[in-house]
Motif scaffolding. Structure first.
Motif, PDB file in Angstrom:
ATOM      1  N   PHE A  29       0.826  -1.204   0.000  1.00 26.42           N
ATOM      2  CA  PHE A  29       0.000   0.000   0.000  1.00 26.42           C
ATOM      3  C   PHE A  29       0.856   1.247   0.000  1.00 26.42           C
ATOM      4  CE2 PHE A  29       0.654  -0.854   4.526  1.00 26.42           C
ATOM      5  CZ  PHE A  29       0.955   0.398   5.041  1.00 26.42           C
ATOM      6  N   GLN A  30       0.206   2.371  -0.339  1.00 24.79           N
ATOM      7  CA  GLN A  30       0.818   3.701  -0.285  1.00 24.79           C
ATOM      8  C   GLN A  30      -0.177   4.676   0.306  1.00 24.79           C
ATOM      9  OE1 GLN A  30       1.765   4.299  -4.483  1.00 24.79           O
ATOM     10  NE2 GLN A  30       3.933   4.290  -3.923  1.00 24.79           N
ATOM     11  N   VAL A  31       0.355   5.670   1.013  1.00 26.58           N
ATOM     12  CA  VAL A  31      -0.430   6.798   1.504  1.00 26.58           C
ATOM     13  C   VAL A  31       0.227   8.048   0.934  1.00 26.58           C
ATOM     14  CG1 VAL A  31      -1.205   8.084   3.529  1.00 26.58           C
ATOM     15  CG2 VAL A  31      -1.038   5.575   3.636  1.00 26.58           C
ATOM     16  N   TRP A  32      -0.573   8.840   0.203  1.00 26.52           N
ATOM     17  CA  TRP A  32      -0.085  10.064  -0.433  1.00 26.52           C
ATOM     18  C   TRP A  32      -0.732  11.277   0.214  1.00 26.52           C
ATOM     19  CZ3 TRP A  32       3.498  10.459  -4.363  1.00 26.52           C
ATOM     20  CH2 TRP A  32       3.900   9.261  -4.949  1.00 26.52           C
ATOM     21  N   HIS A  33       0.064  12.274   0.564  1.00 27.68           N
ATOM     22  CA  HIS A  33      -0.438  13.559   1.053  1.00 27.68           C
ATOM     23  C   HIS A  33      -0.845  14.355  -0.174  1.00 27.68           C
ATOM     24  CE1 HIS A  33      -0.035  17.788   2.317  1.00 27.68           C
ATOM     25  NE2 HIS A  33      -0.474  17.331   3.475  1.00 27.68           N
ATOM     26  N   VAL A  34      -2.135  14.738  -0.255  1.00 26.38           N
ATOM     27  CA  VAL A  34      -2.638  15.420  -1.454  1.00 26.38           C
ATOM     28  C   VAL A  34      -3.347  16.725  -1.107  1.00 26.38           C
ATOM     29  CG1 VAL A  34      -2.818  13.311  -2.833  1.00 26.38           C
ATOM     30  CG2 VAL A  34      -4.764  14.025  -1.446  1.00 26.38           C
ATOM     31  N   ASP A  35      -3.041  17.289   0.055  1.00 29.29           N
ATOM     32  CA  ASP A  35      -3.684  18.522   0.503  1.00 29.29           C
ATOM     33  C   ASP A  35      -3.412  19.704  -0.429  1.00 29.29           C
ATOM     34  OD1 ASP A  35      -5.499  18.770   2.533  1.00 29.29           O
ATOM     35  OD2 ASP A  35      -4.081  19.504   4.012  1.00 29.29           O
ATOM     36  N   GLU A  36      -2.202  19.776  -0.951  1.00 24.96           N
ATOM     37  CA  GLU A  36      -1.802  20.885  -1.819  1.00 24.96           C
ATOM     38  C   GLU A  36      -1.407  20.319  -3.178  1.00 24.96           C
ATOM     39  OE1 GLU A  36       1.442  22.725   0.241  1.00 24.96           O
ATOM     40  OE2 GLU A  36       0.369  22.608   2.148  1.00 24.96           O
ATOM     41  N   SER A  37      -2.047  20.791  -4.229  1.00 25.72           N
ATOM     42  CA  SER A  37      -1.795  20.236  -5.559  1.00 25.72           C
ATOM     43  C   SER A  37      -0.353  20.431  -6.026  1.00 25.72           C
ATOM     44  CB  SER A  37      -2.754  20.833  -6.586  1.00 25.72           C
ATOM     45  OG  SER A  37      -2.570  22.228  -6.678  1.00 25.72           O
ATOM     46  N   ASN A  38       0.328  21.434  -5.516  1.00 26.57           N
ATOM     47  CA  ASN A  38       1.719  21.660  -5.907  1.00 26.57           C
ATOM     48  C   ASN A  38       2.706  20.995  -4.954  1.00 26.57           C
ATOM     49  OD1 ASN A  38       1.245  23.339  -3.750  1.00 26.57           O
ATOM     50  ND2 ASN A  38       2.343  25.092  -4.606  1.00 26.57           N
ATOM     51  N   ASN A  39       2.197  20.206  -3.985  1.00 25.81           N
ATOM     52  CA  ASN A  39       3.067  19.550  -3.023  1.00 25.81           C
ATOM     53  C   ASN A  39       2.565  18.138  -2.691  1.00 25.81           C
ATOM     54  OD1 ASN A  39       5.199  19.257  -1.228  1.00 25.81           O
ATOM     55  ND2 ASN A  39       4.116  20.229   0.457  1.00 25.81           N
ATOM     56  N   VAL A  40       2.188  17.364  -3.703  1.00 24.79           N
ATOM     57  CA  VAL A  40       1.753  15.976  -3.507  1.00 24.79           C
ATOM     58  C   VAL A  40       2.997  15.148  -3.196  1.00 24.79           C
ATOM     59  CG1 VAL A  40       0.744  13.956  -4.621  1.00 24.79           C
ATOM     60  CG2 VAL A  40      -0.232  16.222  -5.022  1.00 24.79           C
ATOM     61  N   ARG A  41       2.917  14.349  -2.134  1.00 24.75           N
ATOM     62  CA  ARG A  41       4.090  13.554  -1.754  1.00 24.75           C
ATOM     63  C   ARG A  41       3.668  12.228  -1.122  1.00 24.75           C
ATOM     64  NH1 ARG A  41       3.350  17.480   1.949  1.00 24.75           N
ATOM     65  NH2 ARG A  41       3.430  16.915   4.148  1.00 24.75           N
ATOM     66  N   ASP A  42       4.543  11.260  -1.251  1.00 22.60           N
ATOM     67  CA  ASP A  42       4.354   9.927  -0.680  1.00 22.60           C
ATOM     68  C   ASP A  42       4.656  10.010   0.816  1.00 22.60           C
ATOM     69  OD1 ASP A  42       4.178   7.220  -0.208  1.00 22.60           O
ATOM     70  OD2 ASP A  42       5.939   6.682  -1.388  1.00 22.60           O
ATOM     71  N   VAL A  43       3.660   9.697   1.643  1.00 19.61           N
ATOM     72  CA  VAL A  43       3.851   9.700   3.098  1.00 19.61           C
ATOM     73  C   VAL A  43       4.479   8.380   3.532  1.00 19.61           C
ATOM     74  CG1 VAL A  43       2.669   9.790   5.339  1.00 19.61           C
ATOM     75  CG2 VAL A  43       1.918  11.272   3.474  1.00 19.61           C
ATOM     76  N   VAL A  44       3.945   7.286   3.014  1.00 12.30           N
ATOM     77  CA  VAL A  44       4.474   5.967   3.368  1.00 12.30           C
ATOM     78  C   VAL A  44       4.152   4.965   2.269  1.00 12.30           C
ATOM     79  CG1 VAL A  44       2.426   5.288   4.669  1.00 12.30           C
ATOM     80  CG2 VAL A  44       4.585   4.206   5.192  1.00 12.30           C
ATOM     81  N   SER A  45       5.060   4.033   2.052  1.00  8.43           N
ATOM     82  CA  SER A  45       4.869   2.917   1.130  1.00  8.43           C
ATOM     83  C   SER A  45       5.334   1.653   1.836  1.00  8.43           C
ATOM     84  CB  SER A  45       5.703   3.099  -0.145  1.00  8.43           C
ATOM     85  OG  SER A  45       5.245   4.196  -0.876  1.00  8.43           O
ATOM     86  N   ARG A  46       4.522   0.625   1.770  1.00 11.73           N
ATOM     87  CA  ARG A  46       4.886  -0.680   2.351  1.00 11.73           C
ATOM     88  C   ARG A  46       4.625  -1.749   1.303  1.00 11.73           C
ATOM     89  NH1 ARG A  46       6.396  -1.149   8.022  1.00 11.73           N
ATOM     90  NH2 ARG A  46       6.074  -3.317   7.497  1.00 11.73           N
TER      91      ARG A  46
END
Length: 128
Positions: A29-46
């Motif tokens: 799985f992956q969790v992506w921070h998508v609050d800001e369209s110009n700062n989308v980032r991978d929070v965690v990947s397992r």
């Protein structure tokens, strides 16, 4: 290939809510921070195996009667896997029935038999 996806809210310390995208795969799985369209980032990947359902666990409402035993581990993520996804086959008849993208109900709807499900809790705090 994504087998499960959902937008959810990650509640950080101080009650700050952040929009996240939860993605479940046959391999993890992956969790992506998508609050800001110009700062989308991978929070965690397992990469621990197949995921059939994921959800952020909401923080409990503060109460004078009980203490949050998991306060230092929050935010928490619950991840479920079913035997169907782990083997890639239908447990009852051994067929390679493809997953159709719907939500898994942890049971075989045709025969009414229940499939084994594993529920795991992850601390997002320890994964940053």
């Amino acid at each position: 290939m994504v087998i499960w996806a959902e937008f959810d809210k990650l509640e950080s310390k101080g009650g700050i809510l952040q929009q996240v995208l939860l993605l479940g795969y046959h391999s993890g799985f992956q969790v992506w921070h998508v609050d800001e369209s110009n700062n989308v980032r991978d929070v965690v990947s397992r990469h621990d195996g197949p995921v059939s359902f994921m959800q952020m666990v909401p923080n409990p409402i503060a109460s004078k009667r009980s203490e949050d035993k998991f306060a230092n581990s929050r935010p928490l993520l619950v991840v479920c896997t079913d035997e169907f996804f782990a083997s890639g086959t239908n447990v009852q008849d051994g067929s390679n029935a493809p997953y159709n993208g719907g939500t898994s109900n942890s049971h075989d709807q045709m025969s009414g038999n229940y499939l084994p499900t594993t529920v795991l809790f992850y601390s997002i705090m320890s994964m940053y």
